[in-house]
Design a protein around this motif. Sequence first.
Motif, short mmCIF file in Angstrom:
data_model
loop_
_atom_site.label_atom_id
_atom_site.label_comp_id
_atom_site.label_asym_id
_atom_site.label_seq_id
_atom_site.Cartn_x
_atom_site.Cartn_y
_atom_site.Cartn_z
N ALA A 18 7.25 5.77 -2.01
CA ALA A 18 7.51 4.85 -1.23
C ALA A 18 8.62 3.95 -1.19
CB ALA A 18 6.38 4.20 -1.13
N ARG A 36 0.28 4.28 0.24
CA ARG A 36 -0.11 5.42 0.98
C ARG A 36 0.34 5.03 2.56
NH1 ARG A 36 -3.84 5.05 -2.74
NH2 ARG A 36 -4.83 7.02 -3.66
N ASP A 37 0.68 3.74 2.97
CA ASP A 37 0.94 3.36 4.28
C ASP A 37 1.71 2.16 3.96
OD1 ASP A 37 1.37 3.26 6.88
OD2 ASP A 37 -0.59 2.32 7.30
N PRO A 38 3.01 2.49 3.25
CA PRO A 38 3.87 1.18 3.18
C PRO A 38 4.52 0.42 4.36
CG PRO A 38 4.95 2.95 2.59
CD PRO A 38 3.67 3.60 2.92
N SER A 39 4.44 -0.90 4.32
CA SER A 39 5.05 -1.59 5.55
C SER A 39 6.62 -1.63 5.31
CB SER A 39 4.40 -3.21 5.23
OG SER A 39 5.21 -3.82 6.20
N ALA A 49 -4.07 -4.52 7.19
CA ALA A 49 -3.76 -5.07 5.97
C ALA A 49 -4.25 -6.35 5.68
CB ALA A 49 -2.12 -5.26 5.92
N TRP A 59 -5.17 0.36 -6.43
CA TRP A 59 -5.95 1.45 -6.43
C TRP A 59 -7.49 1.17 -6.73
CZ3 TRP A 59 -7.55 5.72 -9.84
CH2 TRP A 59 -7.04 5.33 -11.19
N ASP A 99 0.61 -5.99 8.65
CA ASP A 99 0.21 -4.85 9.37
C ASP A 99 -1.19 -4.65 9.78
OD1 ASP A 99 2.90 -4.19 9.36
OD2 ASP A 99 2.63 -2.79 7.68
N HIS A 125 0.95 -2.15 -6.35
CA HIS A 125 0.21 -1.38 -5.60
C HIS A 125 -1.07 -1.05 -6.26
CE1 HIS A 125 -1.63 2.35 -3.70
NE2 HIS A 125 -1.47 3.15 -4.94
N ASP A 145 0.69 -1.27 -0.09
CA ASP A 145 -0.15 0.19 0.05
C ASP A 145 0.97 1.04 0.07
OD1 ASP A 145 -1.54 2.04 0.63
OD2 ASP A 145 -2.63 1.16 2.20
N SER A 198 4.67 -6.24 11.06
CA SER A 198 5.07 -5.06 11.14
C SER A 198 6.21 -5.00 12.33
CB SER A 198 4.04 -3.91 11.44
OG SER A 198 3.58 -4.23 12.52
#
Length: 227
Positions: A160, A101-104, A204, A128, A201, A126, A99, A227
Motif C-alpha cells: 500500500a 486492505r483499503d488504504p485512503s 472508517a 489487524w 472514508d 496498520h 487500513d 476521501s
Amino acid sequence: MEPVILARSDASKPCRAAVDWAAREAEMRGVVLRVPRDPLREPGRASVIVCGAGDDGAPPLRSGSLSATLVGAAHAPVVLVPDRLAASRRRTGVTLGVDARDPSGAGLGFAFESARLRGVLLHVVHVWGLPAGAVERPFGVPERDRATWEDHEVQLLADALRPWREKFPDVRVLEDVRLLGPVEALLRCSERAALVVVPCDSGATVWEAAARALLRRATCAVAVVPS
C-alpha cells in the motif's frame, strides 16, 4: 494557491493553539491564511481547515459540534487542535492510521505531504486481528500460524505504501503493523507525534473513534481527512 482556513464559531474566538497551528501551516505551504465566518461557504477550495477542538464548547466530534460539522461536510483535511498541546521536543513526527486492505489515498497523500513539509518521520500504523476461528481454538494459536498471518499484514502495508514512498522519496517512513484495535494502537503510537492523521472514508468509523480518544486526552493535533 489553495488557502489555509482557520474556522471559528460565533460563540467564541479560536483558541490560541489553533491560531498558531493555522499560521504555521500556511507559512509552510506558502499560502495565505483566511478566517471566514463560514468556512464551508468560502469560495474556492481550502488546502487545510484548522479548528480548535473545543471552540464552540462542545466535545470534539460530537454530533452537532463545529468540529463534527466541518468533518462531515468539508472537502479538505480538517485539523482539530486541542487548547493544550503536549509540549515536548520529542513531539515532531506525523502518525497515520491506515487500513492496508483499503488504504485512503487522500489520507496517505496528506500524511506524506505533512511529513515532507516538516522534514520529520512518518509513522504509518496498520492494525489487524486474529481470524475469528483462531480466537476460539482451545489450545491457543500456534506461533507459526500467527507469524504467517502477521507476515501477510506486513506485506499488505508495504504494498500500500510503495507508490507513496516512490512519490515522496525524501520522507522517512516507519511501517508499523500492530495486533491491536485502532484506538489503542494510535494512543500508543501518538506519544511522540505532533500530528496524527486519520481517514474519514466510508467505513472508517473505527479511526474516527481513535480521533475522539486522542482529542479527549488533548495531547496532539488530529487531522481528519475525507476521501
